[in-house]
Structure formats: structure tokens, C-alpha cells
Design a protein around this motif. Structure first.
Motif, PDB file in Angstrom:
ATOM      1  N   LEU A   1       0.988  -1.042  -0.032  1.00 55.70           N
ATOM      2  CA  LEU A   1       0.378  -0.089   0.043  1.00 55.70           C
ATOM      3  C   LEU A   1       1.139   1.170   0.118  1.00 55.70           C
ATOM      4  O   LEU A   1       0.569   2.755  -0.615  1.00 55.70           O
ATOM      5  N   LEU A   2       2.368   1.066   0.517  1.00 57.38           N
ATOM      6  CA  LEU A   2       2.784   2.574   0.693  1.00 57.38           C
ATOM      7  C   LEU A   2       2.857   3.502  -0.784  1.00 57.38           C
ATOM      8  O   LEU A   2       3.465   4.584  -0.814  1.00 57.38           O
ATOM      9  N   PRO A   3       3.284   2.286  -1.842  1.00 54.58           N
ATOM     10  CA  PRO A   3       3.461   3.315  -3.677  1.00 54.58           C
ATOM     11  C   PRO A   3       2.558   3.986  -3.540  1.00 54.58           C
ATOM     12  O   PRO A   3       2.903   5.396  -4.889  1.00 54.58           O
ATOM     13  N   ASP A   4       1.168   3.941  -3.229  1.00 49.68           N
ATOM     14  CA  ASP A   4       0.345   5.030  -3.837  1.00 49.68           C
ATOM     15  C   ASP A   4       0.000   6.050  -2.608  1.00 49.68           C
ATOM     16  O   ASP A   4      -0.623   6.590  -3.442  1.00 49.68           O
ATOM     17  N   MET A   5       0.600   6.141  -1.720  1.00 54.98           N
ATOM     18  CA  MET A   5       0.194   6.711  -1.087  1.00 54.98           C
ATOM     19  C   MET A   5       2.041   7.793  -0.602  1.00 54.98           C
ATOM     20  O   MET A   5       2.541   8.907  -0.230  1.00 54.98           O
ATOM     21  N   LEU A   6       3.179   7.695  -1.509  1.00 57.71           N
ATOM     22  CA  LEU A   6       4.378   8.719  -1.791  1.00 57.71           C
ATOM     23  C   LEU A   6       3.632  10.068  -2.240  1.00 57.71           C
ATOM     24  O   LEU A   6       4.801  10.768  -2.641  1.00 57.71           O
ATOM     25  N   GLY A   7       2.691   9.861  -2.745  1.00 60.91           N
ATOM     26  CA  GLY A   7       2.912  11.095  -3.223  1.00 60.91           C
ATOM     27  C   GLY A   7       1.962  12.470  -2.893  1.00 60.91           C
ATOM     28  O   GLY A   7       2.497  13.697  -2.564  1.00 60.91           O
ATOM     29  N   GLU A   8       1.179  11.882  -1.169  1.00 59.72           N
ATOM     30  CA  GLU A   8       1.478  12.439  -0.077  1.00 59.72           C
ATOM     31  C   GLU A   8       1.926  12.664   0.808  1.00 59.72           C
ATOM     32  O   GLU A   8       2.075  13.440   1.285  1.00 59.72           O
TER      33      GLU A   8
END
Length: 236
Positions: free
Chosen positions: A94-101
Motif C-alpha cells: 500500500l505504500l507506493p500509492d501513498m508516496l505522492g502525498e
């Protein structure tokens, strides 16, 4: 009525290459727990652990203290239904999709021991995504499937238990959280707010009659408090 003590494992090796090993404090917490149970005259009819090393080490250390005090202690049984969920897998998925924020998230998670507060904030955010079901990922155990797995372990305990047995289950914070959700119907997000407060080697007590289960107490760690040694009260 019968009793099931849900016991969280002792402090593990947070920030080390292998988390699934008790720290020296974790070993001491387990020993203190066993001595405390012996002093109370607690008689365990069964003792069950997940198959993680930190869970089994906690159980065996506590049981050793019971036996040393002359108290009877059952042989440890293993049931993987009481394992912790795979936190590393949740982070990786789940981390990759959260790196933008959260552009610093990767650095913080890789250096968790020196960024404890930020690690907790990010981890709680990732857990929030996981339990929502909106971010289910192929190959990652979902929150729903984890809860179902834990439910199976509880059902086996109840099916095999006599009505007045006292059973100790050495497990982990996430598993206790799933059981709180199942037994009290508390929403997952609120259950995890309680999760962050679960002290290492604390006891939560369930009472059961047949298949009916209720929560009698949560997160008792008086065995540590009585020593007046704050360093023994840990949360990870």
C-alpha cells in the motif's frame, strides 16, 4: 463461565533486521507476567500461541516462571490463527500509492527506530487504508480475510473448551484487535485506536459460555505497574 486470557507478546526487536525476536525487555516482561500469575494462584487448563517466535518465547518464558513457582502449567499448543497480520506485506503493498502525498514515507519507514512518532503516524494511515477494503491488493491478505482467520481460531478454542476452563492465548496486538472487533462489534477503525494502547504482555480477558463470548477486561498490565519500572511498559 470459562475464561480466555489474550496476552500480547513481550517487546519485540523494533527497528532490527528481524522483528520476530524478543528484546531483553520483552523477555523480562514475560518472566514478570509468569511470576505474577503464579502469585495470583492462576491455574491454566490450556495455553495456546500463534507460531511466531515472539509469541512462543513469551509463552514459554511465562510458563517457565509458573512451573518454577510450583504452579501447574499446560504444554504449549500452537495455532497459526493467532498470528499477527503481516505488517510488512501491508506496507509494501500500500505504500507506493501513498508516496505522492507522503514523499518522506520510504525514508521514515526504513529508519523507523529513529523516527518512531512519524513511523506510527504513517503506519496508522496505511492500516486505515488496509481495513477500509478500498485498497485490497492481489496477494495481500485483506482485513476481512484476517478477521475470518482469527475467528476460526476462536471457534476452535470454544468448540474444544469445557465450560469452566481457563485458557491463555499468547498472541499479538492486531489479533487482539480483530477479536475485539468480532466480540464487541466495535468498528475496525476504532478497534485500531485501542490497538495502539495495548501494552506488551498485557492481559485482556474474555468470558465464555458455550459459543457466547464477552469482553470482561482489556489491556491489564498491573504486573508491570507494580514494579514501578516505567521502562517495562512498552507498546511495540
Amino acid at each position: 463461565m470459562g475464561s480466555i486470557y489474550l496476552i500480547r507478546h513481550g517487546q519485540a526487536s523494533f527497528g532490527a533486521d528481524d522483528y520476530d525476536v524478543l528484546s531483553p525487555i520483552g523477555i523480562r516482561q514475560a518472566e514478570v507476567l509468569g511470576s505474577h500469575l503464579a502469585q495470583l494462584g492462576t491455574r491454566l487448563d490450556r495455553c495456546v500461541s500463534g507460531d511466531l517466535r515472539r509469541q512462543q518465547h513469551t509463552a514459554n518464558s511465562a510458563l517457565q516462571q509458573l512451573r518454577a513457582a510450583g504452579s501447574s502449567a499446560p504444554t504449549l499448543e500452537i495455532d497459526a490463527a493467532f498470528n499477527e497480520f503481516n505488517a510488512d506485506a501491508v506496507i509494501r503493498a500500500l505504500l507506493p500509492d501513498m508516496l505522492g502525498e507522503e514523499p518522506e514515507a520510504l525514508h521514515i519507514l526504513r529508519n523507523a527506530a529513529s523516527h518512531r512518532a512519524e513511523f506510527q503516524r504513517l503506519f496508522a494511515k496505511l492500516i486505515g487504508r488496509w481495513i477500509s477494503g478500498d485498497y485490497d491488493t492481489p496477494g495481500l491478505q485483506s482485513w476481512h480475510d484476517f478477521v475470518t482467520h482469527v475467528q476460526g481460531g476462536l471457534n476452535r478454542l470454544l468448540e474444544q473448551a469445557d465450560s469452566k476452563q481457563t485458557i491463555a492465548v499468547f498472541t499479538s496486538g492486531g489479533t487482539i484487535t480483530a477479536l475485539l472487533h468480532l466480540i464487541t462489534a466495535i468498528p475496525p477503525a476504532q478497534a485500531f485506536e485501542l490497538n495502539w494502547q495495548i501494552v506488551n504482555t498485557s492481559l485482556s480477558c474474555l468470558k465464555f459460555r458455550g459459543s457466547q463470548v464477552s469482553l470482561a477486561s482489556f489491556n491489564s498490565h498491573v504486573h508491570l505497574q507494580l514494579l514501578k519500572a516505567p521502562e517495562l511498559i512498552t507498546y511495540r
